[in-house]
Design a protein around this motif. Structure first.
Motif, mmCIF file in Angstrom:
data_model
loop_
_atom_site.group_PDB
_atom_site.id
_atom_site.type_symbol
_atom_site.label_atom_id
_atom_site.label_comp_id
_atom_site.label_asym_id
_atom_site.label_seq_id
_atom_site.Cartn_x
_atom_site.Cartn_y
_atom_site.Cartn_z
ATOM 1 N N LEU A 4 -1.104 -45.507 35.341
ATOM 2 C CA LEU A 4 0.319 -45.186 35.394
ATOM 3 C C LEU A 4 0.800 -44.751 34.015
ATOM 4 O O LEU A 4 0.462 -45.395 33.015
ATOM 5 N N VAL A 5 1.584 -43.699 33.988
ATOM 6 C CA VAL A 5 2.151 -43.218 32.739
ATOM 7 C C VAL A 5 3.639 -42.972 32.938
ATOM 8 O O VAL A 5 4.027 -42.180 33.806
ATOM 9 N N GLU A 6 4.453 -43.651 32.135
ATOM 10 C CA GLU A 6 5.901 -43.458 32.197
ATOM 11 C C GLU A 6 6.331 -42.368 31.239
ATOM 12 O O GLU A 6 5.704 -42.139 30.204
ATOM 13 N N SER A 21 10.276 -41.273 34.854
ATOM 14 C CA SER A 21 9.238 -40.872 35.791
ATOM 15 C C SER A 21 7.991 -41.707 35.562
ATOM 16 O O SER A 21 7.695 -42.106 34.428
ATOM 17 N N CYS A 22 7.279 -41.949 36.626
ATOM 18 C CA CYS A 22 6.014 -42.678 36.570
ATOM 19 C C CYS A 22 4.973 -41.829 37.283
ATOM 20 O O CYS A 22 5.081 -41.595 38.494
ATOM 21 N N THR A 23 3.998 -41.359 36.534
ATOM 22 C CA THR A 23 2.946 -40.529 37.093
ATOM 23 C C THR A 23 1.702 -41.377 37.314
ATOM 24 O O THR A 23 1.197 -42.011 36.373
ATOM 25 N N ASN A 80 2.421 -38.269 43.943
ATOM 26 C CA ASN A 80 1.914 -39.507 43.351
ATOM 27 C C ASN A 80 2.793 -39.977 42.192
ATOM 28 O O ASN A 80 2.293 -40.347 41.116
ATOM 29 N N MET A 81 4.098 -39.961 42.443
ATOM 30 C CA MET A 81 5.040 -40.307 41.387
ATOM 31 C C MET A 81 6.122 -41.244 41.903
ATOM 32 O O MET A 81 6.421 -41.286 43.094
ATOM 33 N N TYR A 97 10.799 -49.808 29.267
ATOM 34 C CA TYR A 97 10.732 -49.802 30.723
ATOM 35 C C TYR A 97 9.288 -49.528 31.157
ATOM 36 O O TYR A 97 8.656 -48.590 30.672
ATOM 37 N N TYR A 98 8.837 -50.337 32.098
ATOM 38 C CA TYR A 98 7.470 -50.251 32.595
ATOM 39 C C TYR A 98 7.439 -49.937 34.080
ATOM 40 O O TYR A 98 8.221 -50.492 34.861
ATOM 41 N N CYS A 99 6.509 -49.097 34.447
ATOM 42 C CA CYS A 99 6.214 -48.813 35.841
ATOM 43 C C CYS A 99 5.035 -49.700 36.251
ATOM 44 O O CYS A 99 4.117 -49.926 35.447
ATOM 45 N N ALA A 100 5.073 -50.181 37.494
ATOM 46 C CA ALA A 100 4.002 -51.039 37.973
ATOM 47 C C ALA A 100 3.706 -50.740 39.436
ATOM 48 O O ALA A 100 4.578 -50.258 40.163
ATOM 49 N N ALA A 101 2.485 -51.051 39.852
ATOM 50 C CA ALA A 101 2.062 -50.814 41.228
ATOM 51 C C ALA A 101 1.411 -52.070 41.795
ATOM 52 O O ALA A 101 0.618 -52.728 41.114
#
Length: 127
Positions: A4-6, A21-23, A80-81, A97-101
């Motif tokens: 994941l890349v923010e 955005s989170c790719t 996929n975003m 800010y962090y994106c997580a899955a």
């Protein structure tokens, strides 16, 4: 594995807006719950929002009280975003800010429930 890349963080004045955005790469996130967290200096990482996914392209969003009505989470499984639209920003929104899955079928709000994390993007809101 999911990477994941923010992106989209920056400096904005109070009342302004940013879109994060989170790719994702490595595999499709279509069946994953995607979440956003933030961490301010000296504070613990806190839940901001999550969006689940269903096989019928129905998405369920949930927000922390502190951002409800100002932030909007969304996703585009084809790309996929995931995204976090942040409006009416306040100085107290300043954080990384962090994106997580999360690969499990649930409604996670704890950081420990998420399997994959991005490196974070800085959001600074000036007063």
């Amino acid at each position: 594995q999911v990477q994941l890349v923010e992106s989209g963080g920056g400096l904005v004045q109070a009342g302004g807006s940013l879109r994060l955005s989170c790719t994702a790469s490595g595999r499709s996130i279509a069946s994953y719950t995607m979440g956003w967290f933030r961490q301010a200096p000296g504070k613990e990482r806190e839940f901001v929002s999550r969006i689940t996914s269903s096989g019928r392209s129905v998405y369920y969003a949930y927000y922390a009280d502190s951002v409800r009505g100002r932030f909007t989470i969304s996703r585009d499984n084809a790309l996929n975003m995931a995204y976090l639209q942040m409006n009416s920003l306040k100085p107290e929104d300043t954080a990384v800010y962090y994106c997580a899955a999360d690969s499990d079928l649930g409604t996670p709000t704890k950081a420990s429930e998420y399997d994959y994390w991005g490196q974070g993007t800085q959001v600074t809101v000036s007063s």
